[in-house]
Write a protein that holds these residues in place. Structure first.
Motif, short mmCIF file in Angstrom:
data_model
loop_
_atom_site.label_atom_id
_atom_site.label_comp_id
_atom_site.label_asym_id
_atom_site.label_seq_id
_atom_site.Cartn_x
_atom_site.Cartn_y
_atom_site.Cartn_z
N PRO A 104 0.78 -1.23 0.00
CA PRO A 104 0.00 0.00 0.00
C PRO A 104 0.82 1.29 0.00
CG PRO A 104 0.11 -0.81 2.23
CD PRO A 104 0.86 -1.82 1.36
N VAL A 105 2.15 1.20 0.13
CA VAL A 105 2.92 2.44 0.31
C VAL A 105 2.87 3.35 -0.92
CG1 VAL A 105 5.20 1.56 -0.39
CG2 VAL A 105 5.02 3.41 1.30
N LEU A 106 2.83 2.79 -2.12
CA LEU A 106 2.73 3.67 -3.29
C LEU A 106 1.42 4.46 -3.25
CD1 LEU A 106 4.20 1.52 -6.21
CD2 LEU A 106 5.34 3.25 -4.81
N GLY A 107 0.36 3.80 -2.84
CA GLY A 107 -0.92 4.49 -2.69
C GLY A 107 -0.89 5.53 -1.59
N GLU A 108 -0.12 5.28 -0.56
CA GLU A 108 0.04 6.26 0.52
C GLU A 108 0.81 7.48 0.03
OE1 GLU A 108 1.84 3.85 3.56
OE2 GLU A 108 -0.02 2.75 3.94
N VAL A 109 1.80 7.26 -0.83
CA VAL A 109 2.55 8.38 -1.41
C VAL A 109 1.61 9.22 -2.27
CG1 VAL A 109 4.41 9.05 -2.99
CG2 VAL A 109 4.78 7.20 -1.34
N VAL A 110 0.84 8.58 -3.13
CA VAL A 110 -0.12 9.30 -3.98
C VAL A 110 -1.06 10.13 -3.11
CG1 VAL A 110 -2.09 9.04 -5.56
CG2 VAL A 110 -0.02 7.67 -5.91
N ALA A 111 -1.64 9.49 -2.10
CA ALA A 111 -2.60 10.19 -1.23
C ALA A 111 -1.97 11.38 -0.54
CB ALA A 111 -3.18 9.21 -0.21
N GLN A 112 -0.77 11.22 -0.01
CA GLN A 112 -0.11 12.32 0.68
C GLN A 112 0.18 13.47 -0.27
OE1 GLN A 112 3.06 11.53 3.53
NE2 GLN A 112 4.20 13.29 2.75
N LEU A 113 0.75 13.16 -1.43
CA LEU A 113 1.14 14.22 -2.35
C LEU A 113 -0.07 14.95 -2.95
CD1 LEU A 113 4.19 12.63 -4.19
CD2 LEU A 113 4.17 14.17 -2.21
N LEU A 114 -1.19 14.25 -3.07
CA LEU A 114 -2.39 14.87 -3.63
C LEU A 114 -3.33 15.41 -2.56
CD1 LEU A 114 -3.19 12.43 -6.57
CD2 LEU A 114 -1.97 14.63 -6.65
#
Length: 153
Positions: A104-114
């Motif tokens: 899930p970490v790639l999705g967490e990066v997307v969520a944080q940056l957006l």
């Protein structure tokens, strides 16, 4: 800066006696990786840096691109958002950076940056998210340039 987050393609299921890092792509996963790699190869400049988790399935996904890449242990299945952003040198890297890694970490990066409220975003196997940072009115923003699914190429 451009940051491309590419989740590894479909891999074989976990089974007894097989270490998680040794799981290989399935035949379907190999096709997924090849389709998204062809899309990325058309768009990525020559100077793009490609960073990869040490997991075999990520290595195989990155190899489909046919470019040099660097395996980074901190991008493995236990990676965290700060570690990924630091490895990518977000937001100050001069060239685009591709990170081949895990959910899930790639999705967490997307969520944080957006700035998503949920804290995570679903990133399907084999999919690449192309994000860009820019400055507008004195504020740094992250925008989505493209999302490429292996089923859409």
């Amino acid at each position: 800066m451009d940051l491309i987050l590419w989740r590894h393609a479909e891999a074989e299921d976990q089974r007894e006696g097989l270490e998680d890092l040794e799981r290989a792509l399935t035949a379907r996963g190999e096709k997924q990786a090849a389709r998204v790699a062809a899309w990325l190869d058309r768009l990525l400049p020559e100077g793009a840096r490609i960073l990869c988790s040490p997991a075999r399935r990520c290595d195989q996904t990155a190899r489909a691109l046919g470019r040099k890449f660097k395996v980074r242990p901190e991008l493995g299945p236990a990676a965290d958002v700060p570690g990924i952003l630091e490895a990518a040198q977000w937001p100050s890297a001069r060239q685009p950076v591709v990170v081949v890694g895990h959910q899930p970490v790639l999705g967490e990066v997307v969520a944080q940056l957006l700035g998503m409220d949920s804290g995570t975003c679903q990133v399907r196997k084999g999919t690449a998210w192309w994000l860009r940072t820019r400055e507008r009115d004195g504020h740094q923003q992250t925008v989505v340039v493209a999302v490429q699914s292996p089923d859409a190429t």
